[in-house]
Design a protein around this motif. Structure first.
Motif, mmCIF file in Angstrom:
data_model
loop_
_atom_site.group_PDB
_atom_site.id
_atom_site.type_symbol
_atom_site.label_atom_id
_atom_site.label_comp_id
_atom_site.label_asym_id
_atom_site.label_seq_id
_atom_site.Cartn_x
_atom_site.Cartn_y
_atom_site.Cartn_z
ATOM 1 N N ARG A 60 -2.098 -22.733 -45.706
ATOM 2 C CA ARG A 60 -1.460 -22.517 -44.416
ATOM 3 C C ARG A 60 -1.565 -21.035 -44.068
ATOM 4 O O ARG A 60 -1.408 -20.171 -44.905
ATOM 5 C CB ARG A 60 0.015 -22.930 -44.513
ATOM 6 N N TYR A 61 -1.823 -20.748 -42.783
ATOM 7 C CA TYR A 61 -1.772 -19.364 -42.327
ATOM 8 C C TYR A 61 -0.335 -18.862 -42.424
ATOM 9 O O TYR A 61 0.612 -19.604 -42.200
ATOM 10 C CB TYR A 61 -2.253 -19.244 -40.875
ATOM 11 N N THR A 62 -0.150 -17.578 -42.747
ATOM 12 C CA THR A 62 1.187 -17.028 -42.962
ATOM 13 C C THR A 62 1.744 -16.292 -41.750
ATOM 14 O O THR A 62 2.951 -16.120 -41.634
ATOM 15 C CB THR A 62 1.188 -16.032 -44.129
ATOM 16 N N GLY A 63 0.868 -15.795 -40.893
ATOM 17 C CA GLY A 63 1.322 -14.992 -39.767
ATOM 18 C C GLY A 63 1.612 -13.549 -40.147
ATOM 19 O O GLY A 63 2.109 -12.767 -39.337
ATOM 20 N N ALA A 64 1.306 -13.170 -41.389
ATOM 21 C CA ALA A 64 1.568 -11.806 -41.860
ATOM 22 C C ALA A 64 0.702 -10.807 -41.093
ATOM 23 O O ALA A 64 -0.422 -11.106 -40.702
ATOM 24 C CB ALA A 64 1.272 -11.708 -43.352
ATOM 25 N N TRP A 65 1.263 -9.614 -40.867
ATOM 26 C CA TRP A 65 0.549 -8.521 -40.201
ATOM 27 C C TRP A 65 0.340 -7.397 -41.192
ATOM 28 O O TRP A 65 1.241 -7.057 -41.961
ATOM 29 C CB TRP A 65 1.372 -7.985 -39.025
ATOM 30 N N TYR A 66 -0.849 -6.796 -41.149
ATOM 31 C CA TYR A 66 -1.175 -5.644 -41.979
ATOM 32 C C TYR A 66 -1.621 -4.530 -41.039
ATOM 33 O O TYR A 66 -2.526 -4.718 -40.237
ATOM 34 C CB TYR A 66 -2.294 -5.990 -42.961
ATOM 35 N N ASN A 67 -0.970 -3.380 -41.114
ATOM 36 C CA ASN A 67 -1.279 -2.258 -40.237
ATOM 37 C C ASN A 67 -1.677 -1.053 -41.072
ATOM 38 O O ASN A 67 -1.024 -0.737 -42.070
ATOM 39 C CB ASN A 67 -0.063 -1.897 -39.373
ATOM 40 N N PHE A 68 -2.742 -0.384 -40.660
ATOM 41 C CA PHE A 68 -3.247 0.779 -41.367
ATOM 42 C C PHE A 68 -3.508 1.906 -40.379
ATOM 43 O O PHE A 68 -3.955 1.663 -39.261
ATOM 44 C CB PHE A 68 -4.574 0.463 -42.063
ATOM 45 N N ALA A 69 -3.268 3.130 -40.805
ATOM 46 C CA ALA A 69 -3.655 4.320 -40.047
ATOM 47 C C ALA A 69 -4.754 4.994 -40.853
ATOM 48 O O ALA A 69 -4.566 5.311 -42.030
ATOM 49 C CB ALA A 69 -2.482 5.263 -39.862
ATOM 50 N N LEU A 70 -5.909 5.178 -40.251
ATOM 51 C CA LEU A 70 -7.054 5.762 -40.954
ATOM 52 C C LEU A 70 -7.459 7.066 -40.296
ATOM 53 O O LEU A 70 -7.659 7.127 -39.080
ATOM 54 C CB LEU A 70 -8.245 4.797 -40.926
ATOM 55 N N ASP A 71 -7.578 8.104 -41.090
ATOM 56 C CA ASP A 71 -8.094 9.388 -40.630
ATOM 57 C C ASP A 71 -9.570 9.417 -41.021
ATOM 58 O O ASP A 71 -9.909 9.523 -42.203
ATOM 59 C CB ASP A 71 -7.320 10.527 -41.295
ATOM 60 N N GLU A 72 -10.463 9.308 -40.045
ATOM 61 C CA GLU A 72 -11.897 9.216 -40.324
ATOM 62 C C GLU A 72 -12.460 10.499 -40.930
ATOM 63 O O GLU A 72 -13.499 10.484 -41.555
ATOM 64 C CB GLU A 72 -12.658 8.854 -39.059
ATOM 65 N N ILE A 73 -11.783 11.614 -40.747
ATOM 66 C CA ILE A 73 -12.258 12.883 -41.276
ATOM 67 C C ILE A 73 -11.771 13.098 -42.716
ATOM 68 O O ILE A 73 -12.520 13.463 -43.593
ATOM 69 C CB ILE A 73 -11.780 14.066 -40.389
ATOM 70 N N ASN A 74 -10.479 12.834 -42.967
ATOM 71 C CA ASN A 74 -9.855 13.145 -44.257
ATOM 72 C C ASN A 74 -9.538 11.935 -45.116
ATOM 73 O O ASN A 74 -8.959 12.070 -46.175
ATOM 74 C CB ASN A 74 -8.571 13.961 -44.034
ATOM 75 N N GLY A 75 -9.827 10.729 -44.642
ATOM 76 C CA GLY A 75 -9.587 9.526 -45.421
ATOM 77 C C GLY A 75 -8.393 8.730 -44.960
ATOM 78 O O GLY A 75 -7.756 9.061 -43.977
ATOM 79 N N GLY A 76 -8.092 7.656 -45.676
ATOM 80 C CA GLY A 76 -6.996 6.759 -45.304
ATOM 81 C C GLY A 76 -5.647 7.377 -45.565
ATOM 82 O O GLY A 76 -5.488 8.209 -46.449
ATOM 83 N N GLU A 77 -4.673 6.946 -44.805
ATOM 84 C CA GLU A 77 -3.291 7.429 -44.963
ATOM 85 C C GLU A 77 -2.431 6.287 -45.433
ATOM 86 O O GLU A 77 -2.616 5.182 -45.116
ATOM 87 C CB GLU A 77 -2.754 7.944 -43.616
#
Length: 77
Positions: A60-77
Motif C-alpha cells: 500500500r502507498y503510505t502518503g509519506a513526504w520526504y523533503n530535502f534542501a540541496l546546495d549544488e555548490i557545497n553539497g546536501g544539507e
C-alpha cells in the motif's frame, strides 16, 4: 518568510541560505510515496486505496513526504 534559526548556521558553514529561484544555491526537492488521484470518470482514489507490486507482493502507498534542501555548490544539507 524567515524560518527559525537555520539561515545563520548555513552562512557560517559557507553554504547558501537562499533558494535557487531567488538567486541562491539551494534547491528544494520533495518526494511523495503516492498521492490521491482522479480517475478518468472523475472519481477520486485515496492513497490508502492504491497499491503497487514488487516481486509479486502487493504493498500500500503510505502518503509519506520526504523533503530535502540541496546546495549544488557545497553539497546536501
Amino acid at each position: 518568510m524567515k524560518y527559525y534559526g537555520i539561515d545563520h548556521v548555513l552562512r557560517d558553514m559557507g553554504s547558501s541560505d537562499t533558494l535557487f529561484a531567488n538567486g541562491g544555491d539551494i534547491r528544494l526537492v520533495s518526494f511523495a510515496h503516492g498521492r490521491s488521484r482522479q480517475t478518468d470518470n472523475g472519481d477520486w482514489v485515496t492513497i490508502g486505496e492504491q497499491h503497487y507490486e514488487v516481486d509479486g507482493k502487493s504493498y500500500r502507498y503510505t502518503g509519506a513526504w520526504y523533503n530535502f534542501a540541496l546546495d549544488e555548490i557545497n553539497g546536501g544539507e
